[in-house]
Design a protein around this motif. Structure first.
Motif, PDB file in Angstrom:
ATOM      1  N   PRO A  19      27.045  -7.144 113.807  1.00  0.00           N
ATOM      2  CA  PRO A  19      26.459  -8.473 113.682  1.00  0.00           C
ATOM      3  C   PRO A  19      26.955  -9.420 114.771  1.00  0.00           C
ATOM      4  N   LEU A  20      26.129 -10.402 115.080  1.00  0.00           N
ATOM      5  CA  LEU A  20      26.550 -11.423 116.048  1.00  0.00           C
ATOM      6  C   LEU A  20      27.526 -12.385 115.397  1.00  0.00           C
ATOM      7  N   ARG A  21      27.277 -12.681 114.111  1.00  0.00           N
ATOM      8  CA  ARG A  21      28.137 -13.633 113.424  1.00  0.00           C
ATOM      9  C   ARG A  21      28.019 -13.390 111.932  1.00  0.00           C
ATOM     10  N   VAL A  22      29.152 -13.323 111.266  1.00  0.00           N
ATOM     11  CA  VAL A  22      29.158 -13.284 109.802  1.00  0.00           C
ATOM     12  C   VAL A  22      29.967 -14.473 109.338  1.00  0.00           C
ATOM     13  N   LYS A  23      29.342 -15.325 108.569  1.00  0.00           N
ATOM     14  CA  LYS A  23      30.093 -16.455 108.024  1.00  0.00           C
ATOM     15  C   LYS A  23      30.075 -16.328 106.521  1.00  0.00           C
ATOM     16  N   MET A  24      31.233 -16.507 105.926  1.00  0.00           N
ATOM     17  CA  MET A  24      31.294 -16.433 104.477  1.00  0.00           C
ATOM     18  C   MET A  24      31.530 -17.824 103.930  1.00  0.00           C
ATOM     19  N   ARG A  25      30.645 -18.227 103.034  1.00  0.00           N
ATOM     20  CA  ARG A  25      30.887 -19.486 102.343  1.00  0.00           C
ATOM     21  C   ARG A  25      31.737 -19.153 101.145  1.00  0.00           C
ATOM     22  N   SER A  26      33.019 -19.528 101.205  1.00  0.00           N
ATOM     23  CA  SER A  26      33.866 -19.104 100.107  1.00  0.00           C
ATOM     24  C   SER A  26      33.918 -20.198  99.056  1.00  0.00           C
ATOM     25  N   PRO A  27      33.678 -19.835  97.801  1.00  0.00           N
ATOM     26  CA  PRO A  27      33.617 -20.847  96.751  1.00  0.00           C
ATOM     27  C   PRO A  27      34.951 -21.547  96.530  1.00  0.00           C
ATOM     28  N   ALA A  28      36.042 -20.763  96.574  1.00  0.00           N
ATOM     29  CA  ALA A  28      37.334 -21.380  96.298  1.00  0.00           C
ATOM     30  C   ALA A  28      37.714 -22.385  97.384  1.00  0.00           C
ATOM     31  N   PHE A  29      37.246 -22.120  98.608  1.00  0.00           N
ATOM     32  CA  PHE A  29      37.481 -23.042  99.729  1.00  0.00           C
ATOM     33  C   PHE A  29      36.927 -24.426  99.395  1.00  0.00           C
ATOM     34  N   CYS A  30      35.694 -24.454  98.892  1.00  0.00           N
ATOM     35  CA  CYS A  30      35.075 -25.739  98.568  1.00  0.00           C
ATOM     36  C   CYS A  30      35.689 -26.333  97.303  1.00  0.00           C
ATOM     37  N   ASN A  31      35.999 -25.467  96.326  1.00  0.00           N
ATOM     38  CA  ASN A  31      36.615 -25.982  95.099  1.00  0.00           C
ATOM     39  C   ASN A  31      37.954 -26.628  95.407  1.00  0.00           C
ATOM     40  N   LEU A  32      38.702 -25.996  96.308  1.00  0.00           N
ATOM     41  CA  LEU A  32      40.030 -26.534  96.622  1.00  0.00           C
ATOM     42  C   LEU A  32      39.923 -27.864  97.351  1.00  0.00           C
ATOM     43  N   SER A  33      38.858 -28.034  98.147  1.00  0.00           N
ATOM     44  CA  SER A  33      38.748 -29.284  98.901  1.00  0.00           C
ATOM     45  C   SER A  33      38.583 -30.469  97.959  1.00  0.00           C
ATOM     46  N   ALA A  34      38.188 -30.221  96.722  1.00  0.00           N
ATOM     47  CA  ALA A  34      38.048 -31.319  95.764  1.00  0.00           C
ATOM     48  C   ALA A  34      39.381 -31.709  95.157  1.00  0.00           C
ATOM     49  N   LEU A  35      40.417 -30.872  95.359  1.00  0.00           N
ATOM     50  CA  LEU A  35      41.697 -31.093  94.668  1.00  0.00           C
ATOM     51  C   LEU A  35      42.279 -32.465  94.982  1.00  0.00           C
ATOM     52  N   SER A  36      42.266 -32.838  96.291  1.00  0.00           N
ATOM     53  CA  SER A  36      42.932 -34.085  96.653  1.00  0.00           C
ATOM     54  C   SER A  36      42.261 -35.274  95.987  1.00  0.00           C
ATOM     55  N   GLU A  37      40.936 -35.167  95.807  1.00  0.00           N
ATOM     56  CA  GLU A  37      40.264 -36.313  95.209  1.00  0.00           C
ATOM     57  C   GLU A  37      40.540 -36.445  93.720  1.00  0.00           C
ATOM     58  N   ILE A  38      40.586 -35.309  93.016  1.00  0.00           N
ATOM     59  CA  ILE A  38      40.690 -35.418  91.559  1.00  0.00           C
ATOM     60  C   ILE A  38      42.118 -35.522  91.074  1.00  0.00           C
ATOM     61  N   SER A  39      43.107 -35.142  91.891  1.00  0.00           N
ATOM     62  CA  SER A  39      44.453 -35.121  91.317  1.00  0.00           C
ATOM     63  C   SER A  39      45.273 -36.350  91.664  1.00  0.00           C
ATOM     64  N   GLU A  40      44.703 -37.292  92.392  1.00  0.00           N
ATOM     65  CA  GLU A  40      45.466 -38.502  92.694  1.00  0.00           C
ATOM     66  C   GLU A  40      45.652 -39.336  91.435  1.00  0.00           C
ATOM     67  N   GLY A  41      46.866 -39.841  91.256  1.00  0.00           N
ATOM     68  CA  GLY A  41      47.140 -40.671  90.092  1.00  0.00           C
ATOM     69  C   GLY A  41      47.651 -39.884  88.902  1.00  0.00           C
ATOM     70  N   TRP A  42      47.633 -38.561  88.995  1.00  0.00           N
ATOM     71  CA  TRP A  42      48.174 -37.747  87.913  1.00  0.00           C
ATOM     72  C   TRP A  42      49.618 -37.373  88.229  1.00  0.00           C
ATOM     73  N   MET A  43      50.253 -36.719  87.280  1.00  0.00           N
ATOM     74  CA  MET A  43      51.653 -36.335  87.478  1.00  0.00           C
ATOM     75  C   MET A  43      51.738 -34.974  88.163  1.00  0.00           C
ATOM     76  N   ILE A  44      52.950 -34.646  88.606  1.00  0.00           N
ATOM     77  CA  ILE A  44      53.128 -33.370  89.307  1.00  0.00           C
ATOM     78  C   ILE A  44      52.707 -32.211  88.404  1.00  0.00           C
ATOM     79  N   SER A  45      53.072 -32.308  87.116  1.00  0.00           N
ATOM     80  CA  SER A  45      52.710 -31.226  86.192  1.00  0.00           C
ATOM     81  C   SER A  45      51.201 -31.076  86.110  1.00  0.00           C
TER      82      SER A  45
END
Lengths: 159, 374, 380
Positions: free
Chosen positions: C336-362
């Motif tokens: 193939p000339l190019r194989v790109k994988m859209r990884s679901p966990a990659f996108c799910n993880l990018s939401a982490l910073s937005e949803i976990s602000e203001g919560w505790m470390i636990s």
């Protein structure tokens, strides 16, 4: 909405948009992308709220490309938009419209060296910050040394 | 009642009375011997309790647990006594491990901290009886002394967390300080309830009261509530799940113990299991009738207990009954540990300050009323 | 002057502490590094740093033929390798325009759903570990082992299968596979209730997860969150239902979505419960597929060599973690000339910073656990 309808809709903004025969994607000009992306996300008939994937690719001879796959959760239709451009051209970022684009654009920059204007945090994501060059470009040369360690070049074992 | 030090001293004096030895020197010997015995108890407790914990957890998790290491060629295999030598091997491994002190740590305090925690657990045993009269020193303020000494460890924990120069350790230490100091209060209040009823802080007096009347767990609904508050707070005091927030493995790596290894870490471990033992012994003495035999519970007027059953009382059987109750309580602690998830810091504080302390305070009032009425 | 300063700020603010969580940490599910800015126990900013497990998957693909890529795809999401195989093979088939025999499709559906159960079991178990319960983990791993045993009988491998190939599958079902699978499902039905007793209604578990880390539906869609994490936010987006691939339109099953039973819609508990309910649906699908599997040759549609026409294709697949996409550009060669994988966990993880602000470390740990990330797939 079918691809033809979307094509007709977007032609109002950019008459230079191209829909090739037998394919399911639209070619657009990089300079018009900012306008079109806003239209895609906000127009009630299109309403693409979910950016599935941004694929960057290298066609060789200094030509780069980006493919945006979009989907609408409310209208349940999808579209693929392709932008092809020279290596030095900067592409407007869509991270403010679809937040998924944030990391995907950073990855495109990291791997392919596509520069996005207006991105909040344009830096490498998968490779280390001091990496030289963009590994997925066709003209990428493997470094001889990485941080003083010679890079093995013998590939007979896996070819 | 006689305590061990006193009687030991008397025995020694009578033994050595022929040789003219200084009496004060004999007293020193009489102090050192119980010290060694306490240390042995702590060690054996840790080894047995760790083995028990591993087997109990294995049973609850549908596994076998340790089953390879035996003693003197005696291996249990897949039986429940399999791997009986595992904890001894672990202890030896811990003692010969390399001792690591991080470069930027405060070396003096880091070395000092485990000993403070250890001493806190060690000296508590002076006031803890194992049977009728089997106590190093039966103070007239026994309970107060035990509560006071068991919280000495907090100082060591804060020192350990701060001296390690590690952010995880610091978090763990701060959490531990807040948690242990907070849970001292419900423990104190629920024990105070017993003290009010008995009218004495002495351990033997409390057991004697239970022998004459009835065990505190069935004394009144309020005493039962007091027992529950004491036991849950005791779990919190010993930093076990669901209150293991200071060393929350999935959050703080190992909390204040993160930078410790080898012998120092073994001391922490020893103290932890010792604290568990102390909490359970105190619970059995104060609420479950201590060294009294459970047949006393059936002392209902009208039903005669056969005379032969009184063989089950006495000094040695008392030790057996006390240990049995203690082991049962330890088992309950393990049961809780392998069943529940962990609470969050604010939920832990909520439980202590807004649930346990008001209930314990109300309990005090109601027990007084109960005592006046019945 | 000091008093003036206090007046200006309105409240006393302590210094922020930067906490480096990972890449070696018990609950970052691999080699993820989180740079956490904390104010006491409260998280004020969180920055995920990834790439510690980058294995140049996409660069490798440009040097390997289409068949040779399959083992590499396996190693991306090592907890759901079958899904990766299936997603990749589907993309290549789309590029080649291959019509598959019925039996192959049935086998693929059965295997994929078994894999979904196995993957969700790990997700639930590790989520239990993250909130501090150790026993659910050993229980789920015990039952996952049974699924792995089935796979071992099927293709010899327990984790990285290389089983689904473009145009077919590597082996037909082993002789007793269907019988053994039914036995497993009967056994699993009982175990399923045990998990519910142990975790789902556990007051401490509910206390820790309900109302924590809420992802509102619009934020989830905008962030590209997919899979059980998106459905936990109440969006019924499941590719098996919305855009049925393979033969999923033949089977009857529901798409469980988060309803906010214990707290708010889109909290950690909802994401957990969606995974639990999804296993039930998977069992349903497997039972239906088993009862109507046709006979046939599993190798008949397999191309001798894979050399697609010029062109590009993007296909999507509902994996255990979400929306897996493969974008393959072919220039007519056998690589193939190019194989790109859209990884679901990659996108799910990018939401982490937005949803976990203001919560505790636990809570950050809880949220991270509820997103169910696999670093092999994020870093590729």
């Amino acid at each position: 909405m079918q691809i033809n309808d979307i094509f007709k809709h977007l032609q109002k903004i950019d008459p230079g948009i191209v829909l090739e025969e037998d394919t399911a994607y639209l070619y657009i000009d990089p300079s018009k992308w900012e306008e079109i992306s806003k239209e895609l996300a906000s127009n009630k008939d299109l309403f693409f709220d979910y950016l599935m994937c941004i694929t960057s690719y290298d066609l060789g001879s200094g030509k780069l490309g980006l493919a945006y796959n979009l989907y609408s959760n409310t209208i349940k239709h999808s579209v693929e938009i392709k932008i092809e451009f020279d290596q030095i051209v900067e592409i407007p970022s869509v991270a403010s419209i679809w937040k998924t684009a944030d990391w995907h654009e950073r990855e495109a920059y990291d791997m392919m060296g596509v520069i996005f204007t207006g991105h909040p945090d344009m830096k490498r994501i998968l490779l280390s910050d001091d990496w030289e060059g963009y590994p997925l470009r066709k003209d990428y040369k493997e470094p001889d040394y990485y941080r003083g360690v010679p890079v093995p070049k013998d590939k007979t074992a896996w070819e | 009642m006689d305590s061990v030090v006193g009687s030991l001293n008397k025995t020694l004096i009578s033994l050595f009375s022929e040789i003219s030895l200084d009496v004060s020197l004999l007293f020193l010997v009489a102090v050192i011997i119980p010290g060694i015995v306490i240390f042995l108890i702590m060690t054996v407790n840790a080894i047995v309790a760790v083995y028990m914990e591993r087997k109990v957890s294995a049973f609850m998790q549908d596994r076998l647990g340790p089953m390879e290491v035996g003693i003197f060629g005696f291996k249990g295999g897949k039986k429940f006594w399999g791997g009986i030598g595992q904890t001894i091997a672990d202890a030896i491994k811990l003692l010969v491990k390399e001792d690591i002190i991080p470069k930027d740590a405060n070396k003096f305090l880091m070395v000092l901290a485990p000993f403070i925690i250890f001493i806190g657990a060690f000296v508590t045993f002076i006031g803890v009886p194992f049977s009728n009269g089997l106590v190093i020193s039966d103070f007239n303020i026994g309970i107060l002394y035990v509560i006071a000494m068991s919280s000495v460890g907090v100082i060591g924990i804060i020192l350990a967390g701060w001296a390690s120069n590690n952010k995880w350790s610091l978090y763990g230490a701060m959490r531990a300080a807040a948690q242990i100091i907070s849970y001292e209060i419900p423990i104190g209040l629920s024990l105070l309830l017993i003290v009010i009823v008995v009218g004495s802080l002495e351990m033997s007096a409390i057991v004697n009261w239970q022998a004459e009347n009835r065990w505190f767990i069935i004394h009144s609904p309020f005493a039962l509530l007091g027992f529950l508050i004491y036991f849950i707070s005791g779990v919190a005091e010993t930093n076990r799940v669901p209150f293991d927030i200071p060393e929350a493995e999935s959050e703080l790596v190992a909390g204040w113990m993160t930078e410790y290894s080898g012998f120092r870490w073994a001391l922490f471990f020893l103290s932890e299991y010792t604290n568990m033992l102390i909490v359970c012994i105190i619970a059995s003495i104060v609420f479950l009738g201590g060294w009294l035999s459970p047949f006393q519970l059936f002392d209902i007027p009208g039903i005669e207990i056969p005379e032969s059953f009184f063989v089950l009382d006495g000094f040695y059987m008392g030790m057996f009954w006390l240990l049995l109750k203690t082991v049962l309580l330890i088992f309950v602690m393990m049961w809780i540990r392998w069943t529940f998830p962990r609470l969050r810091v604010d939920q832990l504080m909520y439980l202590c300050w807004k649930v346990f302390i008001p209930f314990a305070l109300a309990n005090l009032v109601f027990v007084c009323i109960w005592e006046l009425l019945f | 002057m000091g008093i003036d300063n206090l007046k200006d700020t309105g409240s006393i603010k302590a210094d922020e502490m930067v906490l480096n969580m990972g890449p070696q940490h018990p609950s970052t599910h691999g080699v993820l590094r989180l740079k956490i800015h904390t104010d006491g126990e409260i998280v004020s900013k969180i920055e995920p740093i990834i790439g510690y497990l980058h294995r140049c998957f996409e660069k490798h693909c440009e040097n390997l033929s289409y068949e040779q890529i399959i083992p590499f795809v396996d190693r991306c999401d090592y907890l759901a390798s079958m899904h990766m195989d299936h997603a990749y093979s589907m993309t290549v088939e789309k590029l080649l325009d291959i019509e598959l025999p019925e039996r192959v499709e049935y086998i693929r559906v059965i295997i994929s759903e078994l894999q979904r159960i196995a993957s969700h079991l790990v997700a639930i178990g590790t989520f239990g570990l993250d909130v501090g319960a150790i026993t659910p983990f050993t229980w789920t791993i015990r039952d996952r082992e049974r699924v792995l045993d089935l796979f071992e009988a099927l293709c010899g491998a327990r984790l990285l299968y290389n089983y689904i190939w473009p145009g077919g599958v590597s082996h037909d079902l082993s002789p007793k596979f269907i019988q053994r699978t039914i036995e497993f499902l009967d056994y699993f039905d009982k175990q399923y209730d045990e998990y519910n007793e142990l975790l789902t209604g556990n007051p401490i578990f509910v206390e820790r997860t309900a109302d924590v880390g809420v992802i509102p539906a619009d934020v989830a869609v905008n962030q590209g969150v997919t899979g059980p994490s998106l459905r936990g936010s109440g969006v019924a987006y499941d590719l098996r239902k919305t855009e049925p691939y393979s033969i999923y339109e033949k089977f009857e099953f529901d798409v469980p979505v988060g309803e906010g039973k214990m707290g708010t819609v889109g909290d950690c508990w909802d994401r957990y419960s969606v995974r639990m309910l999804e296993m039930r649906e998977s069992i349903k699908i497997i039972r239906q597929a088993m009862s109507s599997i046709p006979d046939g040759d599993v190798h008949s549609a397999m191309p001798k060599r894979i050399r697609p026409k010029k062109g590009s294709v993007y296909s999507r697949y509902e994996s255990a973690r979400g929306d897996v996409g493969f974008y393959i550009i072919s220039d007519g060669k056998n690589i193939p000339l190019r194989v790109k994988m859209r990884s679901p966990a990659f996108c799910n993880l990018s939401a982490l910073s937005e949803i976990s602000e203001g919560w505790m470390i636990s809570d950050v740990i809880t949220i991270l656990g509820s997103l169910d990330i696999v670093l092999g797939e994020i870093d590729r």
